[in-house]
Design an enzyme around this catalytic site. Structure first.
Site, PDB file in Angstrom:
ATOM      1  N   TYR A  11       0.840  -1.219   0.000  1.00 38.06           N
ATOM      2  CA  TYR A  11       0.000   0.000   0.000  1.00 38.06           C
ATOM      3  C   TYR A  11       0.873   1.267   0.000  1.00 38.06           C
ATOM      4  CZ  TYR A  11      -3.291   3.414   2.229  1.00 38.06           C
ATOM      5  OH  TYR A  11      -4.051   4.507   2.559  1.00 38.06           O
ATOM      6  N   ASN A  32       8.387  -9.925  -1.579  1.00 35.61           N
ATOM      7  CA  ASN A  32       8.223 -11.379  -1.759  1.00 35.61           C
ATOM      8  C   ASN A  32       6.780 -11.730  -2.130  1.00 35.61           C
ATOM      9  OD1 ASN A  32       6.931 -10.849   0.610  1.00 35.61           O
ATOM     10  ND2 ASN A  32       7.888 -12.487   1.794  1.00 35.61           N
ATOM     11  N   ILE A  75      13.229 -11.305   2.289  1.00 39.32           N
ATOM     12  CA  ILE A  75      14.376 -10.843   3.089  1.00 39.32           C
ATOM     13  C   ILE A  75      14.474 -11.571   4.432  1.00 39.32           C
ATOM     14  CG2 ILE A  75      14.445  -8.545   2.030  1.00 39.32           C
ATOM     15  CD1 ILE A  75      13.170  -7.495   4.700  1.00 39.32           C
ATOM     16  N   THR A 145       5.605   2.177  14.187  1.00 38.63           N
ATOM     17  CA  THR A 145       4.184   2.502  14.326  1.00 38.63           C
ATOM     18  C   THR A 145       3.912   3.221  15.649  1.00 38.63           C
ATOM     19  OG1 THR A 145       1.986   1.544  14.602  1.00 38.63           O
ATOM     20  CG2 THR A 145       3.807   0.095  15.113  1.00 38.63           C
ATOM     21  N   SER A 180      -1.008  -5.114  20.178  1.00 39.30           N
ATOM     22  CA  SER A 180      -1.126  -6.376  19.429  1.00 39.30           C
ATOM     23  C   SER A 180       0.264  -6.966  19.241  1.00 39.30           C
ATOM     24  CB  SER A 180      -1.755  -6.136  18.047  1.00 39.30           C
ATOM     25  OG  SER A 180      -0.780  -5.606  17.169  1.00 39.30           O
ATOM     26  N   TYR A 182       1.508  -7.836  16.446  1.00 41.75           N
ATOM     27  CA  TYR A 182       2.116  -7.129  15.312  1.00 41.75           C
ATOM     28  C   TYR A 182       2.837  -5.871  15.798  1.00 41.75           C
ATOM     29  CZ  TYR A 182       2.137  -3.086  12.309  1.00 41.75           C
ATOM     30  OH  TYR A 182       2.511  -1.913  11.709  1.00 41.75           O
ATOM     31  N   LYS A 186       7.183  -4.583  16.039  1.00 39.28           N
ATOM     32  CA  LYS A 186       7.878  -3.334  15.686  1.00 39.28           C
ATOM     33  C   LYS A 186       8.660  -2.778  16.873  1.00 39.28           C
ATOM     34  CE  LYS A 186       5.723  -2.313  11.522  1.00 39.28           C
ATOM     35  NZ  LYS A 186       6.251  -1.705  10.314  1.00 39.28           N
ATOM     36  N   VAL A 212      -2.856   5.376   8.446  1.00 36.37           N
ATOM     37  CA  VAL A 212      -2.827   6.076   7.154  1.00 36.37           C
ATOM     38  C   VAL A 212      -4.188   5.929   6.464  1.00 36.37           C
ATOM     39  CG1 VAL A 212      -1.637   6.238   4.925  1.00 36.37           C
ATOM     40  CG2 VAL A 212      -0.405   5.461   6.938  1.00 36.37           C
ATOM     41  N   LEU A 240     -10.319   4.494   8.701  1.00 32.80           N
ATOM     42  CA  LEU A 240     -11.019   5.486   7.868  1.00 32.80           C
ATOM     43  C   LEU A 240     -11.307   4.930   6.470  1.00 32.80           C
ATOM     44  CD1 LEU A 240     -12.235   8.287   7.583  1.00 32.80           C
ATOM     45  CD2 LEU A 240      -9.967   9.174   7.060  1.00 32.80           C
ATOM     46  N   VAL A 255     -18.071   0.982  14.393  1.00 34.71           N
ATOM     47  CA  VAL A 255     -17.277   1.566  15.487  1.00 34.71           C
ATOM     48  C   VAL A 255     -17.073   0.492  16.556  1.00 34.71           C
ATOM     49  CG1 VAL A 255     -17.347   3.257  17.357  1.00 34.71           C
ATOM     50  CG2 VAL A 255     -18.071   3.906  15.043  1.00 34.71           C
ATOM     51  N   TYR A 256     -15.804   0.220  16.889  1.00 38.64           N
ATOM     52  CA  TYR A 256     -15.532  -0.801  17.898  1.00 38.64           C
ATOM     53  C   TYR A 256     -15.690  -0.183  19.296  1.00 38.64           C
ATOM     54  CZ  TYR A 256     -13.294  -3.519  14.101  1.00 38.64           C
ATOM     55  OH  TYR A 256     -13.013  -4.201  12.935  1.00 38.64           O
TER      56      TYR A 256
HETATM   57  N1  USQ Z   1     -11.521   0.465  14.612  1.00 39.27           N
HETATM   58  C1  USQ Z   1     -12.896   0.629  14.669  1.00 39.27           C
HETATM   59  N2  USQ Z   1     -13.636   0.118  13.660  1.00 39.27           N
HETATM   60  C2  USQ Z   1     -13.104  -0.535  12.595  1.00 39.27           C
HETATM   61  C3  USQ Z   1     -11.706  -0.679  12.522  1.00 39.27           C
HETATM   62  C4  USQ Z   1     -10.935  -0.180  13.557  1.00 39.27           C
HETATM   63  O1  USQ Z   1     -13.419   1.222  15.617  1.00 39.27           O
HETATM   64  O2  USQ Z   1     -13.870  -0.961  11.729  1.00 39.27           O
HETATM   65  C5  USQ Z   1     -10.663   1.049  15.658  1.00 39.27           C
HETATM   66  C6  USQ Z   1      -9.754   0.042  16.362  1.00 39.27           C
HETATM   67  O3  USQ Z   1     -10.391  -0.561  17.454  1.00 39.27           O
HETATM   68  C7  USQ Z   1      -8.574   0.933  16.758  1.00 39.27           C
HETATM   69  C8  USQ Z   1      -8.516   2.008  15.698  1.00 39.27           C
HETATM   70  O4  USQ Z   1      -9.779   1.948  15.024  1.00 39.27           O
HETATM   71  O5  USQ Z   1      -8.840   1.561  17.998  1.00 39.27           O
HETATM   72  C9  USQ Z   1      -7.421   1.844  14.665  1.00 39.27           C
HETATM   73  O6  USQ Z   1      -7.545   0.570  14.048  1.00 39.27           O
HETATM   74  P1  USQ Z   1      -6.979   0.283  12.581  1.00 39.27           P
HETATM   75  O7  USQ Z   1      -7.420  -1.092  12.198  1.00 39.27           O
HETATM   76  O8  USQ Z   1      -7.296   1.401  11.660  1.00 39.27           O
HETATM   77  O9  USQ Z   1      -5.421   0.388  12.809  1.00 39.27           O
HETATM   78  P2  USQ Z   1      -4.407  -0.553  13.585  1.00 39.27           P
HETATM   79  O10 USQ Z   1      -4.880  -1.940  13.758  1.00 39.27           O
HETATM   80  O11 USQ Z   1      -3.985   0.181  14.815  1.00 39.27           O
HETATM   81  O12 USQ Z   1      -3.190  -0.634  12.564  1.00 39.27           O
HETATM   82  C10 USQ Z   1      -3.006   0.289  11.486  1.00 39.27           C
HETATM   83  C11 USQ Z   1      -2.097  -0.358  10.450  1.00 39.27           C
HETATM   84  C12 USQ Z   1      -0.769  -0.646  11.097  1.00 39.27           C
HETATM   85  C13 USQ Z   1      -0.202   0.617  11.690  1.00 39.27           C
HETATM   86  C14 USQ Z   1      -1.188   1.256  12.642  1.00 39.27           C
HETATM   87  C15 USQ Z   1      -0.780   2.613  13.127  1.00 39.27           C
HETATM   88  O13 USQ Z   1      -2.703  -1.522   9.945  1.00 39.27           O
HETATM   89  O14 USQ Z   1       0.112  -1.195  10.127  1.00 39.27           O
HETATM   90  O15 USQ Z   1       0.965   0.288  12.382  1.00 39.27           O
HETATM   91  O16 USQ Z   1      -2.440   1.468  11.955  1.00 39.27           O
HETATM   92  S1  USQ Z   1      -1.288   2.899  14.778  1.00 39.27           S
HETATM   93  O17 USQ Z   1      -2.706   2.523  14.936  1.00 39.27           O
HETATM   94  O18 USQ Z   1      -1.096   4.293  15.074  1.00 39.27           O
HETATM   95  O19 USQ Z   1      -0.496   2.026  15.587  1.00 39.27           O
END
Ligand code: USQ
Length: 405
Positions: A11, A32, A75, A145, A180, A182, A186, A212, A240, A255-256
């Site tokens: 992405y 890969n 890698i 992250t 998590s 994941y 990091k 993002v 988003l 919304v979770y």
């Molecule tokens: N969430 C909802 N509804 C949904 C999806 C997610 O309420 O349908 C909430 C989640 O509970 C969470 C937040 O939105 O509180 C963010 O979730 P996400 O799925 O958009 O993002 P996340 O799992 O945190 O991971 C994503 C990328 C990851 C990156 C991270 C940045 O997949 O690679 O590292 O965003 S951060 O969240 O700032 O750690």
């Protein structure tokens, strides 16, 4: 500069490759193709089909007369691959996105958790050793992250914390409390890379990126053959991007929990600019530099309301649905994360406006007929792994039940 981009089919990887190539750099991408396999495994399809890496590189050459070198290889599994690349290509900058990027994927079961951590940590270790051998002066720009920090009850600094303990002071890596396995992978990478900077005088920039959103960059323009993958499913879609697609197909926004969780966000265009700023202003020898890479923070409910408002401007009626939170995360928490490093280097953010959401909505509506609705509701429960979504009667709240119940 000679720039090597790891995870160049992804992405962010592919748009980054075009961004640097358009500015006259010599770009090599390595991938890969694992992401395409993970997509198949969990039944996720991007909103629009994404041509293969080689097809996109060919298209880029036809259109811009510029060459992006593509290397297909792993890698993490192939310890020799990065050695060969560093020896032969002699990169001046390595941009490392080449990791499993999904929190739900890592929480799905034991196999995925082990895979995520091994793949991510070993891949980065292989990069470190190849750099030590062949290009110790190169600048490693590593995608970290914001999720490494979690939601601590104190201000989040940019990677480092000044500590006074029993009357003595030191500067230590900021303590991490990720949400998590994941995100935890990091954290391990960050520690390994700080170690490499201290031991081997590496130049490292760790970019702790927020969530993002977006689908367009200058280089993608309106050319579907140069597009990047846009996910809306529960495993690879970020919040988003998911909400916009849900609005476009008339599905309630997922919304979770309460939706009071706060995160940092940024437009994909700003990701590219941040990477460019980091590459143009490299870390010093022996410096492990950390930037918090996001431009604004929102609660999930704020995002949902913003999508509902933009959708109504386009005549769409959108509902917001609270799902029982499948994740273990704080919903009510303090959140104040510093992020002055990248603006200090010249970042001028593209903020989230109704126009931006409206544009994403238009694109999502164009692809609406192909959306796989079954891939949208969350199926990974942080406590129990892969589950089936079911509606909780009579409240109508969607929750998760054991898959075999
Ligand atoms: N969430 C909802 N509804 C949904 C999806 C997610 O309420 O349908 C909430 C989640 O509970 C969470 C937040 O939105 O509180 C963010 O979730 P996400 O799925 O958009 O993002 P996340 O799992 O945190 O991971 C994503 C990328 C990851 C990156 C991270 C940045 O997949 O690679 O590292 O965003 S951060 O969240 O700032 O750690």
């Amino acid at each position: 500069m000679r720039i090597c981009i790891l995870g160049g089919d992804g992405y962010l990887g592919w748009p980054t490759a075009m961004h640097f190539s358009a500015r006259g750099h010599e770009v090599m991408v390595v991938d890969n193709m694992a992401k395409r396999g993970w997509e198949e495994e969990v039944g996720a399809t991007p909103l629009e089909p994404v041509p293969t890496l080689k097809e996109r590189a060919r298209r880029w050459r036809q259109k811009k007369f510029q060459h992006i070198d593509t290397v297909i290889g792993n890698i993490a599994d192939d310890g020799q691959l990065m050695q060969d690349i560093c020896r032969d290509f002699r990169p001046e900058a390595i941009i490392h996105y080449g990791e499993q990027p999904s929190a739900p994927y890592s929480m799905l079961n034991q196999e995925n958790a082990v895979y995520t951590q091994c793949n991510n940590v070993i891949g980065t270790l292989n990069v470190m050793f190849a750099m030590r051998e062949h290009c110790p002066q190169a600048h490693l720009v590593k995608l970290g992250t914001m999720g490494e920090y979690g939601t601590p009850n104190i201000d989040i600094e940019e990677g480092w914390l000044e500590v006074t303990h029993n009357g003595r002071k030191d500067r230590v890596l900021y303590p991490k409390k990720p949400h998590s396995l994941y995100h935890l992978s990091k954290v391990h990478d960050s520690h390994n890379l700080e170690f490499a900077s201290r031991m081997w005088d590496f130049r490292v920039t760790d970019l702790n990126q927020g969530v993002v959103y977006g689908i367009d960059t200058d280089e993608i323009g309106n050319d579907p053959e140069l597009c990047t993958s846009f996910h809306y499913d529960d495993i690879f879609g970020t919040v988003l991007n998911r909400f916009v697609v849900q609005a476009a197909i008339g599905m309630p926004l997922t919304v979770y929990g309460s939706g009071r969780q706060i995160r940092g966000y940024l437009n994909i265009r700003d990701t590219l600019r941040c990477i460019e700023l980091a590459v143009e202003n490299p870390a010093g020898r022996g410096e492990f530099r950390v930037f918090n890479q996001f431009t604004e923070q929102f609660s999930i409910m704020e995002l949902a309301e913003r999508v509902r408002e933009s959708a109504s401007e386009q005549g769409l009626k959108v509902e917001i649905q609270h799902l029982r939170n499948p994740r273990v995360e704080q919903e009510d928490h303090y959140y104040h994360a510093k992020h002055s490093g990248l603006p200090g280097l010249g970042l001028e953010p593209h903020l989230l406006s109704n126009g931006v959401i409206g544009h994403m909505l238009t694109k999502a509506m164009d692809g609406a007929a192909k959306v796989n609705e079954a891939s949208i509701l969350p199926k990974v429960d942080w406590k129990h792994g892969w589950q089936q979504p079911v509606a909780d009667e009579p409240a109508g709240i969607v929750c998760l039940q054991p898959a075999r119940a």
